[in-house]
Motif scaffolding. Structure first.
Motif, short mmCIF file in Angstrom:
data_model
loop_
_atom_site.label_atom_id
_atom_site.label_comp_id
_atom_site.label_asym_id
_atom_site.label_seq_id
_atom_site.Cartn_x
_atom_site.Cartn_y
_atom_site.Cartn_z
N ILE A 1 6.99 39.82 30.79
CA ILE A 1 7.11 38.41 30.56
C ILE A 1 7.17 38.08 29.14
N ILE A 2 6.35 38.90 28.45
CA ILE A 2 6.48 38.61 26.95
C ILE A 2 7.93 38.50 26.52
N GLN B 1 6.70 22.95 33.44
CA GLN B 1 8.10 22.77 33.60
C GLN B 1 8.32 21.61 32.48
N ALA B 2 7.41 20.37 32.46
CA ALA B 2 7.89 19.26 31.59
C ALA B 2 7.74 19.91 30.11
N HIS B 3 6.94 20.89 29.99
CA HIS B 3 6.72 21.24 28.53
C HIS B 3 7.72 22.48 28.22
N SER B 4 8.63 22.49 29.21
CA SER B 4 9.85 23.65 28.86
C SER B 4 9.26 24.98 29.26
N ILE B 5 8.35 25.17 29.98
CA ILE B 5 7.52 26.52 30.25
C ILE B 5 7.64 27.07 31.66
N LEU C 1 20.81 36.35 33.54
CA LEU C 1 19.83 37.68 33.66
C LEU C 1 19.67 38.32 32.45
N GLN C 2 20.67 38.50 31.64
CA GLN C 2 20.54 39.14 30.34
C GLN C 2 19.85 38.34 29.30
N LYS C 3 20.25 36.83 29.41
CA LYS C 3 20.10 36.27 28.18
C LYS C 3 18.44 35.71 28.40
N THR C 4 17.92 35.95 29.60
CA THR C 4 16.33 35.39 29.88
C THR C 4 15.69 36.66 29.75
N GLY C 5 16.14 37.95 29.67
CA GLY C 5 15.41 39.01 29.48
C GLY C 5 14.95 39.71 30.84
N ILE C 6 15.84 39.39 31.96
CA ILE C 6 15.64 39.99 33.16
C ILE C 6 16.24 41.47 33.39
N THR C 7 15.50 42.29 33.36
CA THR C 7 16.02 43.85 33.47
C THR C 7 16.20 43.99 34.93
N ILE C 8 17.18 45.10 35.28
CA ILE C 8 17.49 45.45 36.55
C ILE C 8 17.04 46.69 37.12
N ASP C 9 16.58 47.58 36.11
CA ASP C 9 16.20 49.00 36.49
C ASP C 9 14.71 48.87 36.68
N CYS C 10 13.85 47.93 36.01
CA CYS C 10 12.42 47.89 36.24
C CYS C 10 11.79 46.51 36.06
N LYS D 1 13.03 35.85 24.74
CA LYS D 1 14.24 35.50 24.72
C LYS D 1 14.69 34.06 25.32
N LEU D 2 13.63 33.45 26.15
CA LEU D 2 13.69 32.10 26.33
C LEU D 2 13.30 31.25 25.23
N LYS D 3 12.58 31.63 24.19
CA LYS D 3 12.67 30.74 23.17
C LYS D 3 13.77 30.54 22.35
N GLU D 4 14.89 31.41 22.45
CA GLU D 4 16.15 31.23 21.75
C GLU D 4 16.76 30.09 22.46
N ILE D 5 16.49 29.56 23.70
CA ILE D 5 16.90 28.41 24.21
C ILE D 5 16.14 27.20 24.57
N GLY D 6 15.11 27.23 23.78
CA GLY D 6 14.01 26.32 23.85
C GLY D 6 13.10 26.24 25.02
N TRP D 7 12.97 27.27 25.56
CA TRP D 7 11.84 27.62 26.76
C TRP D 7 10.86 28.61 26.64
N ARG D 8 9.99 28.70 27.39
CA ARG D 8 8.95 29.56 27.32
C ARG D 8 8.72 30.07 28.53
N ALA D 9 7.94 31.39 28.58
CA ALA D 9 7.56 31.94 29.87
C ALA D 9 6.41 32.57 29.78
N VAL D 10 5.30 32.11 30.68
CA VAL D 10 4.24 32.45 30.74
C VAL D 10 3.48 33.24 31.93
N PRO D 11 2.79 34.19 31.90
CA PRO D 11 2.25 34.89 33.22
C PRO D 11 1.17 34.24 33.96
#
Length: 204
Positions: free
Chosen positions: A111-112, A141-145, A98-107, A117-127
Motif C-alpha cells: 500500500i505504500i 475520499q473527499a481528501h482524495s485518499i 492497474l499499473q499506474k496505481t501500483g497494483i501488482t499481479i503476481d503478489c 503511485k497515486l500521489k502522481e495523480i493527486g491521490w493517496r492510499a492508506v492501509p
C-alpha cells in the motif's frame, strides 16, 4: 450471444476452480521467496502526517510480512481471472490503471507503493482494517485518499467475501481513478456524502 459465451466461460471456470487454484498454489510455493522482507522504514509514522488527525487514527500498519504464500497465491489467482474478464467488460481505463496505481499481479501490492503511485495523480492510499464508519470512509475520499483494507480473503472465500479486503479495495477501487472525470466525481461525491446524517451505531 456475448452474454451466453460469458456464462459458458464462467461455468467452465467454476467447475475447474479448485484444480486451477491448486496448480497455481503449487507454482507459487516454489516461486515466492519466504525470506523476502518488506519494511516501512523510520518515516512510516510521518508518511501520513498531513492527513487530518481524526482520520489518521484509522490508519494501521499493513504488516506486509504477515501475508503467507497462500495469501499471495489467492491474490495472483484472482487477478489473473479478473484480467481476462475486465479486458472485455471493464472501462478502458481499468487495465491501464492497474499499473499506474501500483497494483501488482503476481503478489499482493504494498500500500505504500500504491501511495507513491497515486500521489502522481493527486491521490493517496492508506492501509486500514475492516469496516470504516461510512462518514469516515467518505471523508477520506473527499481528501482524495483511498482507505484500503489490508486483510486478504481466505481460500474459502476466494471469489467473494462480504468483508472489506485488499482485493476489493485495491484492485477494485484504485485503477479507475486514473480517469480524470471519474476522479473528480469521486472526490465531490465523498465531500457531499461526508455531510450525510449518520448513526452512532456506525462508529461501534
Amino acid at each position: 450471444v456475448e452474454q451466453k459465451e460469458y456464462k459458458k466461460s464462467h461455468l467452465l471456470f467454476k467447475r475447474n476452480e479448485s484444480l486451477i487454484f491448486k496448480e497455481l498454489l503449487r507454482e507459487e510455493l516454489d516461486i515466492i521467496d519466504p525470506k523476502i522482507v518488506i519494511t516501512f522504514g523510520n518515516d512510516a509514522r510521518d508518511r501520513y502526517i498531513d492527513i487530518p488527525s481524526h482520520l489518521r487514527s484509522y490508519i494501521v500498519d499493513q504488516d506486509y510480512n504477515s501475508y503467507t504464500s497462500i495469501n499471495h497465491s489467492c491474490w495472483k489467482f484472482i487477478m489473473e481471472i479478473s484480467q481476462f474478464f475486465f479486458k472485455d467488460h471493464a472501462h478502458e481505463s481499468y487495465l491501464e490503471g492497474l499499473q499506474k496505481t501500483g497494483i501488482t499481479i503476481d503478489c499482493i501490492p504494498s500500500i505504500i507503493d500504491m501511495d507513491e503511485k497515486l500521489k502522481e495523480i493527486g491521490w493517496r492510499a492508506v492501509p486500514v482494517r475492516g469496516f470504516l464508519p461510512p462518514t469516515i470512509f467518505m471523508q477520506f475520499q473527499a481528501h482524495s485518499i483511498l482507505p484500503i483494507a489490508s486483510d486478504m480473503r481466505t481460500t474459502n472465500h476466494i471469489t467473494y467475501t462480504p468483508a472489506p479486503d485488499i482485493v476489493h479495495e485495491a484492485a477494485g477501487h484504485s485503477p479507475i481513478i486514473i480517469d480524470k472525470d471519474y476522479s473528480k466525481f469521486l472526490k465531490k461525491y465523498g465531500a457531499c456524502a461526508a455531510n450525510a446524517l449518520y448513526s452512532i451505531e456506525d462508529h461501534n
